[in-house]
Design a protein around this motif. Structure first.
Motif, mmCIF file in Angstrom:
data_model
loop_
_atom_site.group_PDB
_atom_site.id
_atom_site.type_symbol
_atom_site.label_atom_id
_atom_site.label_comp_id
_atom_site.label_asym_id
_atom_site.label_seq_id
_atom_site.Cartn_x
_atom_site.Cartn_y
_atom_site.Cartn_z
ATOM 1 N N VAL A 100 42.854 32.834 43.004
ATOM 2 C CA VAL A 100 43.800 33.553 42.153
ATOM 3 C C VAL A 100 43.071 34.636 41.377
ATOM 4 O O VAL A 100 41.842 34.702 41.384
ATOM 5 C CB VAL A 100 44.483 32.607 41.146
ATOM 6 C CG1 VAL A 100 45.408 31.653 41.839
ATOM 7 C CG2 VAL A 100 43.464 31.881 40.316
ATOM 8 N N ASN A 101 43.880 35.467 40.704
ATOM 9 C CA ASN A 101 43.313 36.557 39.908
ATOM 10 C C ASN A 101 42.703 36.057 38.604
ATOM 11 O O ASN A 101 41.786 36.657 38.069
ATOM 12 C CB ASN A 101 44.425 37.571 39.620
ATOM 13 C CG ASN A 101 43.899 38.828 38.999
ATOM 14 O OD1 ASN A 101 43.689 38.891 37.802
ATOM 15 N ND2 ASN A 101 43.653 39.830 39.816
ATOM 16 N N ASN A 102 43.252 34.964 38.064
ATOM 17 C CA ASN A 102 42.765 34.452 36.777
ATOM 18 C C ASN A 102 42.158 33.064 36.954
ATOM 19 O O ASN A 102 42.814 32.058 36.711
ATOM 20 C CB ASN A 102 43.906 34.413 35.759
ATOM 21 C CG ASN A 102 45.071 33.589 36.234
ATOM 22 O OD1 ASN A 102 45.327 33.520 37.430
ATOM 23 N ND2 ASN A 102 45.765 32.947 35.324
ATOM 24 N N PRO A 103 40.922 32.995 37.404
ATOM 25 C CA PRO A 103 40.323 31.676 37.615
ATOM 26 C C PRO A 103 40.108 30.928 36.306
ATOM 27 O O PRO A 103 40.288 31.491 35.217
ATOM 28 C CB PRO A 103 38.988 32.002 38.278
ATOM 29 C CG PRO A 103 38.697 33.399 37.926
ATOM 30 C CD PRO A 103 40.005 34.082 37.734
ATOM 31 N N ASN A 437 38.368 42.213 38.294
ATOM 32 C CA ASN A 437 39.543 41.562 38.876
ATOM 33 C C ASN A 437 40.809 42.341 38.561
ATOM 34 O O ASN A 437 41.860 42.031 39.069
ATOM 35 C CB ASN A 437 39.664 40.117 38.388
ATOM 36 C CG ASN A 437 40.077 40.018 36.945
ATOM 37 O OD1 ASN A 437 39.808 40.929 36.158
ATOM 38 N ND2 ASN A 437 40.717 38.931 36.584
ATOM 39 N N PRO B 45 37.769 42.156 44.949
ATOM 40 C CA PRO B 45 36.988 40.962 44.599
ATOM 41 C C PRO B 45 37.864 39.756 44.248
ATOM 42 O O PRO B 45 37.415 38.620 44.362
ATOM 43 C CB PRO B 45 36.163 41.410 43.401
ATOM 44 C CG PRO B 45 36.855 42.602 42.867
ATOM 45 C CD PRO B 45 37.548 43.251 44.000
ATOM 46 N N PHE B 46 39.078 40.015 43.810
ATOM 47 C CA PHE B 46 39.974 38.902 43.475
ATOM 48 C C PHE B 46 41.360 39.213 44.014
ATOM 49 O O PHE B 46 41.745 40.375 44.081
ATOM 50 C CB PHE B 46 40.075 38.699 41.956
ATOM 51 C CG PHE B 46 38.868 38.058 41.359
ATOM 52 C CD1 PHE B 46 38.773 36.686 41.237
ATOM 53 C CD2 PHE B 46 37.809 38.842 40.921
ATOM 54 C CE1 PHE B 46 37.655 36.095 40.696
ATOM 55 C CE2 PHE B 46 36.679 38.262 40.376
ATOM 56 C CZ PHE B 46 36.602 36.881 40.261
ATOM 57 N N PRO B 47 42.142 38.188 44.376
ATOM 58 C CA PRO B 47 43.512 38.460 44.820
ATOM 59 C C PRO B 47 44.407 38.858 43.643
ATOM 60 O O PRO B 47 43.995 38.770 42.494
ATOM 61 C CB PRO B 47 43.956 37.125 45.419
ATOM 62 C CG PRO B 47 43.105 36.109 44.753
ATOM 63 C CD PRO B 47 41.809 36.771 44.420
ATOM 64 N N GLU B 48 45.620 39.294 43.966
ATOM 65 C CA GLU B 48 46.560 39.693 42.923
ATOM 66 C C GLU B 48 47.266 38.490 42.306
ATOM 67 O O GLU B 48 47.705 38.534 41.164
ATOM 68 C CB GLU B 48 47.645 40.612 43.513
ATOM 69 C CG GLU B 48 47.156 41.963 43.957
ATOM 70 C CD GLU B 48 47.333 42.999 42.853
ATOM 71 O OE1 GLU B 48 48.471 43.148 42.385
ATOM 72 O OE2 GLU B 48 46.339 43.630 42.468
ATOM 73 N N ARG B 49 47.366 37.441 43.076
ATOM 74 C CA ARG B 49 48.176 36.289 42.669
ATOM 75 C C ARG B 49 47.643 35.674 41.381
ATOM 76 O O ARG B 49 46.447 35.486 41.211
ATOM 77 C CB ARG B 49 48.148 35.233 43.772
ATOM 78 C CG ARG B 49 49.104 34.091 43.597
ATOM 79 C CD ARG B 49 49.094 33.228 44.856
ATOM 80 N NE ARG B 49 47.929 32.380 44.910
ATOM 81 C CZ ARG B 49 47.876 31.143 44.401
ATOM 82 N NH1 ARG B 49 48.934 30.633 43.819
ATOM 83 N NH2 ARG B 49 46.788 30.423 44.480
ATOM 84 N N MET B 50 48.572 35.357 40.466
ATOM 85 C CA MET B 50 48.178 34.757 39.192
ATOM 86 C C MET B 50 48.456 33.261 39.217
ATOM 87 O O MET B 50 49.413 32.809 39.821
ATOM 88 C CB MET B 50 48.979 35.363 38.037
ATOM 89 C CG MET B 50 48.764 36.823 37.808
ATOM 90 S SD MET B 50 47.282 37.151 36.863
ATOM 91 C CE MET B 50 47.731 36.526 35.273
ATOM 92 N N ASP B 51 47.604 32.524 38.547
ATOM 93 C CA ASP B 51 47.821 31.090 38.368
ATOM 94 C C ASP B 51 48.541 30.917 37.037
ATOM 95 O O ASP B 51 47.924 30.958 35.988
ATOM 96 C CB ASP B 51 46.458 30.390 38.355
ATOM 97 C CG ASP B 51 46.586 28.885 38.319
ATOM 98 O OD1 ASP B 51 47.715 28.395 38.372
ATOM 99 O OD2 ASP B 51 45.540 28.215 38.243
#
Lengths: 458, 241
Positions: A100-103, A437, B45-51
């Motif tokens: 995910v974008n916010n690890p 990110n 470097p990171f996907p767009e999807r948010m957790d």
């Protein structure tokens, strides 16, 4: 008490060596982390490795199951006892997730089968996000390297054990499970925790699940050279540079009274004791400057940090700090208090002695080495701090090959600290490559369950 | 052929930018490199999807707790009534009160965004129902239809009008206060008329006048004061919180 007695008391386990322990007490430094969790936040960090080819998720799942069997401290779920939290054996196997974008978002109790870590995949990357209660950066890196090596082995590239890679066919060794804090604390002297409150930047906090990560890639040789010019180590140089960036931000804010700018630096205690534990074994020192004394230059700050670290980084001083931590946990009055009240006390202690005492942290895992057979398959390693609870920034670094990867995680809209930090390095002749990110710039509406990161209140 | 050097630098910060960056992550300056325009497809470097946080909606839980807490006294009273007083009906007063409380609390948990009229209708209905139960199960004569019903309806209408006028249509603190004052002057007049017609059938206004006149005067005063900017400014200065 003899060390081996302590060792046995730290895992009163009935489990067999193959299966690992049935349950474990939390080790000394892990005890604080479950107590200071909030609804949205937990102390998390992440290590990741980029391989040269796309990750096959089915193979990784198998590798993960093998690795979890080999390192049983990861195969535990956090539970509440009457007096303490404890780690109990987990029935299920963890699942590999998409990145995910916010690890480093808090792992909820119901999520992820109760595990205290997640493994995430993104193209060629395997990422391991860990709740600090089960291990520290060193332990997590060993897990990640073992996982990656197992993955490559399953793909037909056998990787021998060594350089932090464990062999998945061997049973776990008892010293990997020990609580080294209890084992090595000598109680000759107990160090006071009293410290002045540090400066914290006044910035706009983002909506909570958002997280900004900016990673700078620096050539190791250039950083070494610059550090050598000032006769300091790379870690001291980077800590000084980060301190300098926060110092400049504070000067721009021009408060009535300048507060000390301090950077919390974790110290891997395995350097000082022959511990083979895969659980927590780290302490913190907070080097920094007192801007009320006058103007500081970059070189002065770096030298200051250097001398501070030289003074603190010795076995005797660190043991006094360790003894203070272990002493609290051994205190009979403290032990008899029920857990919910302990949590309140620990939360107060965290506010008083935790993040309020440092401006930011810089955790450096040092140079990462892999077995020779593994090197051709590995492109890079990364190390990320999760969002801090009260503070604004967290920095982490490691080097692999000839590149030093330094990531700054922040929960604020402004990127002033990162800009000042990296541009200062550029000015000093270090070539910096950055990536981010780029947290999606959306308002509150797009985050129906978004909540602002907790305000900085102590 | 000329070798194209594949790298962009931020003109402001001097850092090299990875091809995934459209603008400098440090200062926000856009990358303008004619030799290497920004490539949208460059690996990020990171996907767009948010957790995102899991929804934490505990209204159902609160509603069930409220329901259980209200059911407890109702059930106890009903069974006591049946066992010891032979179903004389006094327990219905408790059951009615609990039912009214339930209507006041639980729908409000779920219908927060519905118009106020919806809530007023529900709550008025609950109150009327409870009053009717009191009349039905106690020996106090017939007062519900001619006394309780009109007073409750008058209150509901005035409240709805006040709400719509004061918070939707009228702007300004003083004017809003004037609207509320005016409606307060109507209320006692209405109540006295209803009571008079219930008691004697003939309407003679007496005490209501002494309440209505000051309220009206206050409403007018508010209107006049609301027009004076300087006075409003002074009040703001002294009363600000």
């Amino acid at each position: 008490m003899k060390p081996n007695q302590l060792l046995s008391s730290s895992h009163r386990a009935g489990g067999s060596p193959e299966k690992g322990p049935e349950w474990l007490e939390l080790d000394n430094s892990a005890k604080i982390y479950p107590a200071v969790r909030t609804r949205d936040w937990a102390a998390m960090f992440r290590v990741s490795v980029d391989l040269t080819e796309e990750i096959r998720q089915d193979v990784l799942q198998q590798a993960l199951e093998d690795t979890v069997r080999r390192i049983p401290t990861f195969r535990l779920a956090l539970h509440k006892g009457v007096f303490w939290f404890y780690l109990d054996a987990n029935k299920w196997m963890p699942r590999v997730e998409a990145d995910v974008n916010n690890p480093c978002k808090k792992i909820n109790d119901l999520e992820n089968g109760g595990y205290c870590f997640r493994v995430r995949v993104y193209h060629r990357r395997i990422a391991l996000e860990v709740f600090h209660s089960i291990t520290d950066g060193t332990g997590a890196m060993i897990f990640l390297k073992t996982l990656a090596a197992r993955y490559l082995t399953l793909l037909g590239h056998p990787i021998p054990a060594g350089e932090g890679v464990l062999c998945c066919d061997e049973p776990p060794r008892p010293e990997e499970l020990e609580d080294s804090h209890s084992r090595y604390a000598s109680f000759r002297h107990i160090e006071s925790r009293k410290e002045k409150k540090a400066y914290h930047p006044q910035m706009t906090r983002m909506i909570a699940p958002r997280l900004r990560i900016i990673t700078g890639m620096l050539p190791v040789e250039q950083v070494h050279e610059k550090a050598r010019e000032l006769k300091v180590t790379v870690n001291e140089y980077l800590t000084g540079a980060l301190c300098y960036a926060f110092y400049q931000v504070q000067k721009k804010e021009a408060p009535r009274r300048l507060l000390p700018v301090k950077i919390s630096v974790p110290i891997n205690m395995r350097r000082f004791y022959p511990s083979g534990t895969l659980r927590n074994f780290a302490l913190f020192v907070n080097p920094g400057i007192e801007p009320e004394y006058g103007e500081y230059s970059f070189e002065e700050i770096v030298t200051h940090v250097h001398h501070f670290m030289r003074l603190r980084l010795n076995e005797k001083y660190l043991n006094a700090v360790l003894s203070a931590n272990v002493g609290n946990e051994r205190n009979l009055a403290m032990r008899m208090v029920p857990l919910f009240m302990k949590n309140i006390f620990m939360d107060i202690a965290y506010r008083l002695y935790g993040e309020s005492r440092y401006t930011s942290n810089l955790s450096n895992l040092g140079a990462i080495r892999v077995p020779e057979a593994m090197a051709p398959f590995v492109e890079r390693f990364d190390f990320l701090m999760g969002p801090p609870r009260f503070n604004t920034h967290g920095a982490s670094a490691l080097s692999y090959g000839d590149t030093l990867y330094l990531s700054i995680t922040s929960v604020v809209e402004e990127t002033e600290v990162e800009r000042l930090f990296f541009t200062e390095l550029v000015k000093r002749g270090i070539h910096v490559t950055v990536e981010s990110n780029n947290p999606p710039l959306t308002g509150n509406d797009d985050f129906p369950y978004g909540r602002r990161h907790a305000a900085s209140k102590y | 052929m000329e070798q194209v050097i594949k790298m962009s630098y931020c003109v402001n910060c001097g850092v090299e930018l990875k091809p995934s960056e459209q603008m400098c992550p440090l200062c926000g300056t856009e990358v303008v490199n004619p030799r290497q325009p920004y490539d949208r497809k460059a690996p990020k470097p990171f996907p767009e999807r948010m957790d995102l946080f899991m929804p934490q909606d505990n209204r159902g839980f609160i509603a069930s707790i409220v329901t259980l807490v209200l059911m407890l006294p109702s059930a106890i009273c009903l069974s006591c009534d049946a066992a010891y007083t032979g179903g004389s009906g006094w327990s219905m007063l408790v059951v009615g009160a609990m039912a009214m409380l339930w209507v006041l609390i639980v729908p409000a948990l779920f219908f927060r965004r519905h118009p106020i009229v919806f809530g007023v209708v529900l709550d008025t209905g609950a109150l009327l129902g409870y009053l009717w139960i009191i009349e039905r199960y106690t020996e106090t004569g017939s007062w519900f239809l001619r006394l309780a019903l009109p007073i409750v309806l008058l209150l509901a209408v005035l409240f709805t009008l006040d709400y719509l006028l004061a918070f939707r249509l009228v702007r300004g603190r003083f004017r809003q206060a004037a609207v509320v004052m005016a409606s307060l002057s109507v209320l006692p007049v209405g109540i006295e008329m209803i009571i008079d017609s219930y008691l004697s059938g003939a309407i003679r206004l007496q005490w209501a006048v002494f309440v209505a006149i000051p309220c009206l005067i206050l409403a007018l005063l508010m209107l006049v004061l609301g027009r004076r900017e300087r006075f409003k400014e002074q009040m703001k200065k002294r009363l600000h919180m």
